[in-house]
Design a protein around this motif. Structure first.
Motif, mmCIF file in Angstrom:
data_model
loop_
_atom_site.group_PDB
_atom_site.id
_atom_site.type_symbol
_atom_site.label_atom_id
_atom_site.label_comp_id
_atom_site.label_asym_id
_atom_site.label_seq_id
_atom_site.Cartn_x
_atom_site.Cartn_y
_atom_site.Cartn_z
ATOM 1 N N UNK A 63 1.067 -1.331 0.473
ATOM 2 C CA UNK A 63 0.269 -0.096 -0.407
ATOM 3 C C UNK A 63 0.841 1.031 0.071
ATOM 4 N N UNK A 64 2.181 1.344 0.781
ATOM 5 C CA UNK A 64 2.897 2.336 0.935
ATOM 6 C C UNK A 64 3.902 2.211 -0.417
ATOM 7 N N UNK A 65 3.904 1.542 -0.822
ATOM 8 C CA UNK A 65 4.593 1.608 -2.493
ATOM 9 C C UNK A 65 3.694 2.252 -3.405
ATOM 10 N N UNK A 66 2.430 1.405 -3.443
ATOM 11 C CA UNK A 66 0.685 2.615 -4.630
ATOM 12 C C UNK A 66 0.872 3.669 -3.920
ATOM 13 N N UNK A 67 0.726 4.157 -2.764
ATOM 14 C CA UNK A 67 0.503 5.284 -2.583
ATOM 15 C C UNK A 67 2.620 6.399 -2.917
ATOM 16 N N UNK A 68 3.212 6.195 -3.023
ATOM 17 C CA UNK A 68 4.135 6.874 -4.049
ATOM 18 C C UNK A 68 3.984 7.186 -5.446
ATOM 19 N N UNK A 69 3.535 5.573 -6.122
ATOM 20 C CA UNK A 69 3.089 5.263 -7.332
ATOM 21 C C UNK A 69 1.649 6.732 -7.913
ATOM 22 N N UNK A 162 18.497 2.530 17.119
ATOM 23 C CA UNK A 162 18.377 3.695 16.289
ATOM 24 C C UNK A 162 18.084 3.568 15.101
ATOM 25 N N UNK A 163 17.431 5.546 14.745
ATOM 26 C CA UNK A 163 16.357 4.919 13.746
ATOM 27 C C UNK A 163 16.954 4.304 12.598
ATOM 28 N N UNK A 164 15.811 3.786 12.017
ATOM 29 C CA UNK A 164 16.161 3.278 10.624
ATOM 30 C C UNK A 164 14.680 3.408 9.627
ATOM 31 N N UNK A 165 14.882 3.194 9.027
ATOM 32 C CA UNK A 165 14.327 3.551 7.705
ATOM 33 C C UNK A 165 13.588 3.104 6.864
ATOM 34 N N UNK A 166 13.014 2.859 5.713
ATOM 35 C CA UNK A 166 12.576 1.680 5.013
ATOM 36 C C UNK A 166 12.363 3.125 3.366
ATOM 37 N N UNK A 167 12.360 2.572 2.080
ATOM 38 C CA UNK A 167 12.780 3.464 1.395
ATOM 39 C C UNK A 167 11.917 3.499 0.156
ATOM 40 N N UNK A 168 10.860 4.536 -0.906
ATOM 41 C CA UNK A 168 9.861 4.450 -1.488
ATOM 42 C C UNK A 168 10.181 5.458 -2.041
ATOM 43 N N UNK A 169 10.353 4.943 -3.847
ATOM 44 C CA UNK A 169 10.799 6.399 -4.105
ATOM 45 C C UNK A 169 9.976 5.935 -5.954
ATOM 46 N N UNK A 170 10.049 6.646 -6.447
ATOM 47 C CA UNK A 170 9.102 6.353 -7.873
ATOM 48 C C UNK A 170 9.358 7.336 -8.867
ATOM 49 N N UNK A 534 -11.225 0.040 -5.083
ATOM 50 C CA UNK A 534 -11.309 1.372 -4.532
ATOM 51 C C UNK A 534 -9.488 1.624 -4.954
ATOM 52 N N UNK A 535 -8.575 1.469 -5.527
ATOM 53 C CA UNK A 535 -7.911 2.584 -5.586
ATOM 54 C C UNK A 535 -8.964 4.594 -6.332
ATOM 55 N N UNK A 536 -9.583 3.027 -7.601
ATOM 56 C CA UNK A 536 -10.102 4.329 -8.605
ATOM 57 C C UNK A 536 -11.114 5.652 -7.331
ATOM 58 N N UNK A 537 -11.964 4.805 -6.299
ATOM 59 C CA UNK A 537 -12.627 5.315 -5.026
ATOM 60 C C UNK A 537 -11.708 6.166 -4.591
ATOM 61 N N UNK A 538 -10.035 6.188 -4.259
ATOM 62 C CA UNK A 538 -9.073 6.683 -3.427
ATOM 63 C C UNK A 538 -9.289 7.907 -4.974
ATOM 64 N N UNK A 539 -8.848 7.765 -5.172
ATOM 65 C CA UNK A 539 -8.292 8.948 -6.167
ATOM 66 C C UNK A 539 -9.237 9.907 -6.439
ATOM 67 N N UNK A 540 -10.888 8.934 -6.789
ATOM 68 C CA UNK A 540 -11.450 10.330 -6.719
ATOM 69 C C UNK A 540 -11.964 11.086 -5.535
ATOM 70 N N UNK A 541 -10.937 9.727 -4.402
ATOM 71 C CA UNK A 541 -11.936 10.619 -2.760
ATOM 72 C C UNK A 541 -10.024 11.861 -2.425
ATOM 73 N N UNK A 542 -9.610 11.827 -3.185
ATOM 74 C CA UNK A 542 -8.463 12.729 -3.715
ATOM 75 C C UNK A 542 -8.132 13.947 -4.487
#
Length: 559
Positions: A63-69, A162-170, A534-542
């Protein structure tokens, strides 16, 4: 040993020994079966927790990757002006809505950060960062790592690690396909760990049960206390649901491991490992053994006493007959018979047998009464279990705050509607609703007021929908409505406007007014993937959010 002992002593000893042997044999066998079954049940429960954690983590990463896309494909990103205020607004809004994102930013094609949430790293070069290099080419999801530069700018709420992170990019591409920059996000590692830990917290009351995240190379990533200290057993199969393995701390654990499938462009190769101490899983069996031994000793004593009394009732007439025979033989005194009347030896034995028979019949009636009582108790326990199962099913499918259906029930219902639609050839519509500026309610009035607002919104949505519609809490301040039976666009808009208007017109205690943004989309029977709607409805909501909130936007209107 029994050469000179009496009949009653021998019978009492034999009865006691036989009952002890029988009870111990049955108890050991039943305990062995119970222990095996409990190991199976506990192992399957451990495996179910590992599967649930792996699926939940995989879904969240995807879901996080889809959000970045979706963010990289937003209209104000692809226009070409990376300095647009709309881009910063989108980044800040996404950062506000998704607390797991520690940083969101946009870098131009040269690797210079143009805009970012909280203006962190703006103007700095990220050209050598792996996420930027990979993000120029395609969608990228990076493994867990420490970001020293970003960590200096962020507060560390987890001071023990320590602070650690996961990267997402597009990549950001213009209409002609030219890459003009990269949109990226750094997600907190503690979001990943809290996601998997929530499965154990919800499903297991054993504080010794642990969940681990293991890297592709076999290193423990979580919990931090085991990272670099604990090693996985060498023979830990992936093909079996669970196994009993000896860990490096010298204890045996019920262990299950499941691969995390994020369905993303990058396969992290993570594994979820859940382990439970074997002795904890079998603790009820040990307690049962202790109780059984106490009951067995009591039963042996009772059987011995019963045997003693039985032997006495049988041997006394025989002893009286023997005494009478002795008296007759030696003529020492007048013989005394077991009865008051002069009866033959056969008659006396017959009377004894009759007495024993009556005693056995009495015990048989007592056993029948006991069996009836036990059967009644079993029926009562069965009814109580059915009621408990029904209550558990209700709790599993109902949102505890609002009382409406929860996300899990929505996912099940969505699959049901898709299967029904493929059989009947009729589609359905989805309404995705999001309370406007809800974070301000929690920040300004506190979470109890926010919870009351969500409860009132749920009631308003339910009151404005039809009996055939399905209403659920999607997560946080988001709700979802399924409109079945292929409704027309006008019908969908009517229902959505009724909900929006009802919320806009309602008065909420303490805060006054609230508004709701709504996005809708239609699922066609020829579609394969149910999540597309759901993705289309989310895009419309956005789009509804971006257009000023408090409005309804249909995905079909965006084409």
């Amino acid at each position: 040993m029994f050469k000179h002992s009496s009949f009653r002593v021998r019978l009492a000893l034999w009865f006691g020994g036989l009952s002890l042997f029988t009870l111990l044999s049955v108890g050991i066998y039943a305990g062995w079966i119970t222990a095996n079954q409990m190991k199976i049940n506990a192992g399957e429960a451990v495996h179910a927790q590992a599967v649930a954690a792996a699926e939940l983590l995989g879904a969240n990463l995807h879901e996080r990757e889809i959000e970045i896309i979706l963010l990289s494909q937003a209209p104000h990103f692809v226009r070409g002006d990376l300095t647009s205020p709309d881009i910063l607004a989108s980044l800040e809004r996404r950062r506000t809505l998704r607390s797991e994102f520690a940083w969101l930013g946009v870098a131009d094609a040269t690797g210079t950060v143009v805009q970012a949430s909280n203006n962190m790293l703006v103007g700095q070069s990220v050209a050598q960062r792996p996420w930027f290099i990979a993000g120029l080419k395609d969608v990228y999801s990076g493994d867990v790592h420490e970001a020293l530069l970003l960590a200096k700018l962020l507060p560390n709420t987890h001071t023990d690690e320590p602070l650690r992170f996961i990267d997402f990019a597009a990549p950001i591409r213009t209409g002609d396909g030219k890459v003009i920059g990269v949109v990226a996000a750094h997600a907190h590692w503690n979001w990943v760990t809290s996601t998997v830990q929530s499965i154990i917290n919800r499903r297991n009351n054993d504080s010794e049960t642990q969940i681990l995240i293991v890297s592709n190379s076999g290193n423990v990533l979580y919990p931090q206390t085991l990272a670099g200290v604990s090693e996985l057993p060498t023979k830990l199969p992936l093909t079996k649901n669970y196994s009993i393995a000896m860990w490096d701390d010298g204890h045996r654990y019920l262990t299950s491991q499941v691969l995390v499938d994020a369905d993303s462009t990058t396969n992290f190769g993570w594994r979820i490992v859940v382990r439970q101490p074997l002795e904890n899983a079998l603790a009820p069996v040990y307690a049962m053994y202790a109780r059984f031994l106490v009951l067995a000793l009591i039963a042996v004593i009772l059987f011995s006493l019963l045997a003693w009394r039985l032997a006495q009732s049988v041997s006394k007439p025989i002893e009286q007959l023997a005494a009478a025979a002795h008296c007759i033989k030696h003529n020492t005194s007048a013989p005394r018979y077991p009865t008051d009347t002069s009866l033959s030896e056969v008659a006396q034995l017959s009377n004894a047998m009759q007495s024993m028979t009556e005693s056995l019949l009495t015990r048989e009636r007592e056993l029948e009464l006991l069996n009836q009582t036990l059967e009644q108790q079993v029926l009562q326990r069965t009814d109580a279990l059915a009621v408990a199962n029904k209550q558990l099913e209700h709790l599993a499918t109902t949102d505890p705050l609002t009382g409406i259906n929860n996300r899990r029930r929505f996912d099940e219902k969505l699959v049901d509607y898709v299967q029904m639609g493929k059989r009947t050839g009729r589609g359905f519509s989805i309404l995705l609703l999001d309370a406007d500026h809800f974070k301000k309610v929690n920040d300004n009035y506190g979470h109890p007021v926010g919870d009351a607002v969500l409860q009132q919104i749920a009631r308003l949505i339910t009151s404005q929908t039809r009996a055939t519609d399905f209403v659920a809490r999607y997560g946080g301040e988001e709700f979802v409505v399924i409109l079945p039976n292929a409704p027309s666009a006008a019908e969908v808009m009517t229902v959505a406007e009724k909900i929006r208007s009802a919320i806009e017109s309602a008065s909420f205690p303490e805060i006054g007014k609230m508004t709701m943004s709504i996005g809708s989309s239609y699922w066609h029977p020829e579609e394969i993937n149910a999540t597309d709607v759901i993705q289309r409805a989310d895009e419309a909501l956005y789009n509804a959010k971006a257009s000023g909130r408090n409005r309804v936007v249909a995905y079909e209107q965006l084409k």
